[in-house]
Design an enzyme around this catalytic site. Structure first.
Site, PDB file in Angstrom:
ATOM      1  CB  CYS A  90       6.656   6.443  12.310  1.00  0.00           C
ATOM      2  SG  CYS A  90       5.715   5.435  11.173  1.00  0.00           S
ATOM      3  CB  CYS A 240       2.220   8.896   5.112  1.00  0.00           C
ATOM      4  SG  CYS A 240       3.852   9.248   5.800  1.00  0.00           S
TER       5      CYS A 240
HETATM    6  O1  PYC Z   1       2.851   7.340   9.041  1.00  0.00           O
HETATM    7  O2  PYC Z   1       4.386   8.872   9.353  1.00  0.00           O
HETATM    8  C1  PYC Z   1       4.019   7.795   8.908  1.00  0.00           C
HETATM    9  C2  PYC Z   1       4.991   6.955   8.177  1.00  0.00           C
HETATM   10  C3  PYC Z   1       6.289   7.252   7.872  1.00  0.00           C
HETATM   11  C4  PYC Z   1       6.808   6.164   7.180  1.00  0.00           C
HETATM   12  C5  PYC Z   1       5.811   5.224   7.071  1.00  0.00           C
HETATM   13  N1  PYC Z   1       4.712   5.732   7.698  1.00  0.00           N
END
Ligand code: PYC
Length: 332
Positions: A90, A240
């Site tokens: 994550c 993300c």
């Molecule tokens: O930042 O990789 C990330 C992530 C995955 C799910 C929520 N954030």
């Protein structure tokens, strides 16, 4: 579960929350991280549910269990999870993890090797809030996959690995505005369901659990804006980290981004990550043997770096009273 207290630190990375368990969490032993995830799931899943779900948490929250590393070259290990299950890596969570370790007095600024169930991540803390993570090697697995999604018609996208599996939609023109999240959530969930129905998976039949849609950036500093659906029904408030890694892998495979070239990814709420990549070493390629048999030279592997900022926003003792009928959280 008997009465129990679990101590956590909450932070957010570019708007996306992370809750790190640093005391009172499950003891998973000292074996390899993938084995510890199996043990977490089989023997202590009520802890995951109780920490993440209402009334203590919510579906947006990503949790992380601070662990001792198995790999001796690492100083810490972490297992990430959310309301749906366990995550390979994550990106926003890793940035929050490092800022949390700093808050706890466990690290200083500089470079730290952190073990995750899908590989080692190097995280560099600059000051109190800014972190660059060098993520696990990432790649595009399938290009221009077509699905016929009942409400949407023909949808085309790429399947890529950035520490989790992503479907990166290419042909939908959607207004990526925060006021539009109900439609974006419905639409990405429909695409994910259709991928499942058509049995389109990652390597080894892995479920593609993260969806990404892109549009032109609203900020003039950024190259693109995204909306990311996480496993479950929540969307990522940050751009993300693993999703941006998957995006960099697709750009690299298409020859649209060169090693060292900066890519700025804007999130649905207007925050951003800065990304770039380098080529992997021979040793790094060998370490991803579980994938390499499924890849050809047309599927180049990259090592992405993602930079963002995190802020600690809570220190909490979570109480799990044995008499509480909802101590394991309210299942969603
Ligand atoms: O930042 O990789 C990330 C992530 C995955 C799910 C929520 N954030």
């Amino acid at each position: 579960m008997p009465s129990q207290v679990i101590e956590v630190i909450d932070s957010h990375t570019e708007g996306e929350p992370t809750r790190i368990i640093y005391r009172g969490g499950p003891e998973l032993g000292d074996g390899p991280l993938p084995q510890r995830v199996i043990r977490f799931r089989q023997e202590f899943d009520e802890v995951r549910r109780g920490v993440i779900n209402e009334p203590r948490g919510n579906d947006v929250l990503v949790g992380g269990l601070l662990c001792q590393p198995h790999d001796e070259s690492c100083s810490f290990a972490v297992i990430f999870f959310n309301n749906h299950g366990y995550l390979g890596m994550c990106g926003h969570g890793m940035i929050g993890f490092l800022v949390t370790l700093k808050h706890l007095g466990l690290v200083d600024s500089g470079e730290h090797r952190i073990e995750t169930p899908v590989g080692v991540v190097t995280a560099t803390l600059q000051g109190d809030h800014r972190v660059t993570i060098e993520n696990v090697p990432s790649f595009r697995y399938l290009k221009d996959v077509e699905i016929d999604s009942e409400p949407l018609g023909r949808v085309v996208g790429d399947v890529a690995w950035g520490g989790n599996w992503f479907f990166l939609v290419k042909n939908l023109q959607e207004d990526l505005d925060i006021r539009n999240v109900d439609r974006l959530t419905w639409l990405t969930k429909s695409i994910r369901d259709q991928l499942t129905r058509q049995q389109i998976t990652g390597i080894d039949n892995a479920w593609i659990d993260h969806m990404e849609i892109f549009a032109e950036a609203k900020s003039s500093d950024c190259d693109s804006k995204n909306f990311v659906l996480c496993p479950g029904s929540a969307y990522d408030r940050s751009p993300c980290g693993t999703g941006t890694s998957a995006k960099l892998a697709c750009l690299a495979a298409d020859g649209k981004l060169q090693p060292g070239q900066i890519w700025r990814q804007e999130s649905i709420i207007g925050s951003s990550f800065q990304g770039q990549y380098r080529q992997p070493s021979e040793q790094e390629l060998q370490a991803m043997a579980q994938f390499s048999e499924s890849l050809t030279p047309e599927q180049p592997v990259i090592v992405p770096s993602i930079t963002g900022s995190a802020y600690v926003c809570g220190e909490t003792k979570l109480i799990f009273d044995a008499a509480d009928p909802f101590r394991q959280g309210i299942p969603v």
